[in-house]
Write a protein that holds these residues in place. Structure first.
Motif, short mmCIF file in Angstrom:
data_model
loop_
_atom_site.label_atom_id
_atom_site.label_comp_id
_atom_site.label_asym_id
_atom_site.label_seq_id
_atom_site.Cartn_x
_atom_site.Cartn_y
_atom_site.Cartn_z
N LEU A 376 10.78 88.95 20.20
CA LEU A 376 11.37 88.29 19.03
C LEU A 376 10.71 86.91 18.84
O LEU A 376 10.70 86.25 19.79
CB LEU A 376 12.88 88.58 19.10
CG LEU A 376 13.52 87.80 18.27
CD1 LEU A 376 13.89 88.48 16.80
CD2 LEU A 376 14.99 87.25 18.56
N GLY A 377 10.72 86.63 17.56
CA GLY A 377 10.26 85.19 17.18
C GLY A 377 11.58 84.35 16.48
O GLY A 377 11.87 85.25 15.48
N VAL A 378 12.01 83.38 16.78
CA VAL A 378 13.05 82.62 16.18
C VAL A 378 12.52 81.39 15.63
O VAL A 378 12.06 80.66 16.54
CB VAL A 378 14.11 82.62 17.02
CG1 VAL A 378 15.42 81.59 16.14
CG2 VAL A 378 14.91 83.97 17.30
N PRO A 379 12.73 81.06 14.60
CA PRO A 379 12.11 79.63 14.06
C PRO A 379 13.04 78.63 14.74
O PRO A 379 14.20 78.89 14.77
CB PRO A 379 12.20 79.69 12.61
CG PRO A 379 12.56 80.99 12.14
CD PRO A 379 13.04 81.79 13.39
N VAL A 380 12.37 77.57 15.15
CA VAL A 380 13.19 76.42 15.87
C VAL A 380 14.22 75.78 14.43
O VAL A 380 15.24 75.51 15.11
CB VAL A 380 12.06 75.45 16.39
CG1 VAL A 380 13.23 74.14 16.89
CG2 VAL A 380 11.63 75.94 17.47
N GLN A 381 13.68 75.64 13.52
CA GLN A 381 14.60 75.03 12.43
C GLN A 381 14.02 75.49 11.08
O GLN A 381 12.94 75.92 11.01
CB GLN A 381 14.39 73.48 12.89
CG GLN A 381 13.08 72.84 12.53
CD GLN A 381 12.77 71.47 12.00
OE1 GLN A 381 13.91 70.87 11.54
NE2 GLN A 381 11.58 70.92 12.32
N THR A 382 14.71 75.14 10.13
CA THR A 382 14.22 75.20 8.74
C THR A 382 13.76 73.89 8.48
O THR A 382 14.73 73.00 8.31
CB THR A 382 15.56 75.77 7.73
OG1 THR A 382 15.83 77.09 8.44
CG2 THR A 382 14.89 75.79 6.57
N VAL A 383 12.57 73.61 8.19
CA VAL A 383 12.04 72.37 7.87
C VAL A 383 12.48 71.95 6.54
O VAL A 383 12.32 72.41 5.64
CB VAL A 383 10.17 72.52 8.02
CG1 VAL A 383 9.94 71.12 7.48
CG2 VAL A 383 9.96 72.92 9.58
N ILE A 384 12.90 70.77 6.64
CA ILE A 384 13.10 69.76 5.38
C ILE A 384 12.21 68.82 5.28
O ILE A 384 12.22 68.01 6.20
CB ILE A 384 14.52 69.24 5.04
CG1 ILE A 384 15.48 70.26 5.27
CG2 ILE A 384 14.69 68.59 3.97
CD1 ILE A 384 17.15 69.62 5.39
#
Lengths: 489, 86
Positions: A376-384
């Motif tokens: 599974l791949g989970v993004p580290v953060q939602t980039v702003i």
């Protein structure tokens, strides 16, 4: 870390030998030209340094990039590539040695060793966090916003540099002041600093000897301060806690973010005036240091998004979902969430909220039947874009009974912890991995890959647990039916 | 563990090439399955209460076991269909 006494002498010998090997290699390259461009922003400063290198020895492929102590402390992202190529090169960092040269060394491994007089152009991109601060520190509601950038001037290098130039570029041609360093006549005959539009150019500086030493830094390094207007809010996320919960029965990945958002611009001078704010909004002339709303680019194919804070649900948001894309597809599709906090964020104000969504597990996870591994791949953060995340924590909760857990973060976390998370219908609890990060930038947008195994028997644990509960009830009923509670026969 | 990838590049490639995750039960069917299974559990539980009390409760035990098993899966399906993905 205190070394045991029997290890101290071999450790000192090893350090001396390896350091002398490094020192010997400072004659293996020379820099024909270095050009550094410092792109000023709000909370982030993007620095691009191009080194034109010439090899002085045969077969050398390890080039050392040196950063001064202050610069290294602010650097949160370091990437080296060859000019014109996309593949990042392998970089190893050496911790700052307090007895040596006062610099941090980043050893870049070139893809092919160079022969004598071989040349190559190396592009090093770094992102600095907390390198700017608002000045003046306070601003009234309708005032403009200006920031100061402070940094070291000369680009340090353990190799001789023939010429170097540093350009500091503001986002708009509104620079209030900039430092003109003095006593650099040894390296330049022309004017040291020139301003043109939004760019201040320092140099060119010529014939700089190997500069990665405390002696050079003490004598020649200069501190520059650039004061510039900044027309956008300075967004800082003081803390981000992301929890990704995997559900196999529901084929769902839930991601919840607990965010503490801060306006890192100049603090508000005086009281907040609603009338002033309404009139600015009406004429569409909001002061640059106010955050009225934020836009998040969320993954495609999400549903059931929620946004709440301490008071409850916040309805001032709008989500436009993009359709699902297959796992690992190179797609730039994203769902857009426009989010308005309950109140506009003035300088120095915080806002704490939770934002979460569900997405189909098939969009992020895969299963290899031959080995039994799920991945599974989970993004580290939602980039702003342009925002810094001071502290981030990503917790991944695996299905109950998952084994052989492997965690592969895209960049090194500060800590990694394993724990057990207990939630609905759990008996032994779910394994969880928590990764902590500091000072994330808009370049830290990779995926954390995890691998784990959950055989069928483990999947059936939940229905079995509920069945046993039902069975216990039936057993109680079976026995209760046979108890005679009548008062008379 | 020798079959699992060991580097970031290897796991990224592994993630790209393996087939996408598919659940044992299609998600769209979960709510219907929950309804059917829990209705059956309820029916069997009612039937259980009508059974005669015998010394060796074979029939009662059989009905209880089947109802529990259906109820187990039914509750898991119910949780998933209302949004609490367990």
């Amino acid at each position: 870390m205190v070394l045991p006494s029997w290890l101290r002498l071999p450790a000192i010998l090893f350090a001396t030998i390896s350091w002398s090997l490094v020192s010997a290699s400072t004659h293996s390259f020379e820099n024909t030209a270095i050009v550094r461009t410092v792109d000023l922003g709000g909370s982030l400063v993007h620095v691009t340094t191009t080194y034109a290198i010439r090899a002085l020895d045969n077969g050398v492929n390890r080039y050392i990039v040196s950063l001064g102590e202050n610069e290294a402390r602010s650097t949160s992202w370091f990437e080296a590539k060859l000019k014109g190529q996309n593949e990042p090169l392998s970089v190893t960092t050496r911790p700052l040695d307090p007895t040596s040269d006062g610099t941090h060394s980043y050893v870049v491994e070139l893809p092919k060793p160079l022969s004598v007089n071989g040349t190559v152009n190396l592009v090093v991109e770094t992102v600095l966090t907390h390198a700017t601060y608002p000045w003046p520190k306070k601003a009234a509601q309708k005032d403009d916003q200006s920031l100061k950038y402070e940094g070291d001037l000369l680009v340090l290098s353990p190799y001789k540099t023939w010429t170097q130039r540093i350009k500091v570029r503001a986002p708009a041609p509104r620079i209030i002041s900039y430092t003109t360093p003095d006593s650099l006549d040894e390296f330049t005959t022309d004017q040291v600093a020139t301003k043109s539009g939004a760019t201040v150019t320092y140099g060119p500086f010529s014939n700089i000897p190997p500069s990665a030493s405390t002696a050079f830094i003490g004598k020649h390094q200069r501190h520059v301060v650039v004061h510039y207007y900044f027309g956008h809010p300075v967004v800082e996320i003081a803390s981000l806690k992301r929890v990704a919960e995997i559900s196999h029965w529901g084929a769902n990945l839930n991601i919840q973010n607990d965010i503490v958002l801060r306006n890192a611009g100049p603090t508000l001078k005086g009281q907040f005036a609603r009338i002033e704010h309404q009139s600015q909004t009406f004429y569409n002339r909001l002061a640059p240091h106010i955050i009225p709303s934020l836009t998040f680019h969320l993954p495609p194919g999400i549903h059931s998004a929620y946004y709440y804070d301490l008071n409850g649900n916040v309805s001032t948001s709008r989500l436009r979902v993009a359709p699902s894309v297959p796992k690992a597809a190179q797609s730039n599709q994203y769902s857009t969430l426009e989010l308005r906090p309950r109140y506009p964020l003035m300088g120095g104000w915080n806002y704490t909220f939770a934002l979460g969504w569900d997405s189909p597990l098939a969009d992020s996870a895969g299963y290899d039947a031959s080995t039994g591994f799920y991945v599974l791949g989970v993004p580290v953060q939602t980039v702003i874009p342009g925002a810094v995340v001071n502290e981030a924590e990503v917790k991944i909760i695996f299905p109950e009974g998952a084994t052989d857990i492997g965690v592969f973060p895209p960049f090194d976390p500060t800590t990694e912890q394993r724990s057990t998370h207990i939630t609905y219908l759990d008996t032994i609890g779910r394994p969880a991995v928590t990764l902590s990060f500091k000072n994330l930038t808009d370049k830290h947008d990779g995926l954390i890959y995890v691998t784990y195994k959950v055989p069928l028997s483990v999947h059936l644990r939940k229905p079995k647990a509920v069945s046993i509960a039902f069975g216990a009830l039936f057993l109680v009923a079976l026995l209760a039916r046979r108890v005679d509670l009548s008062l008379s026969k | 563990m020798s079959d699992s990838p060991t580097t970031y590049a290897a796991v990224k490639h592994f993630h790209k090439v393996v087939p996408a995750f598919t659940p044992y039960v299609p998600v769209g069917l979960l709510s219907y399955l929950a309804f059917i299974l829990l209705t059956a559990t309820f029916g069997l539980a009612f039937y259980f209460t009508t059974l005669s009390k015998s010394t060796i409760p074979t029939r009662e035990a059989m009905v209880a076991i089947v109802a529990s098993a259906l109820g187990g899966f039914g509750v898991v399906a119910l949780f998933c269909s209302v949004g609490v993905c367990v």
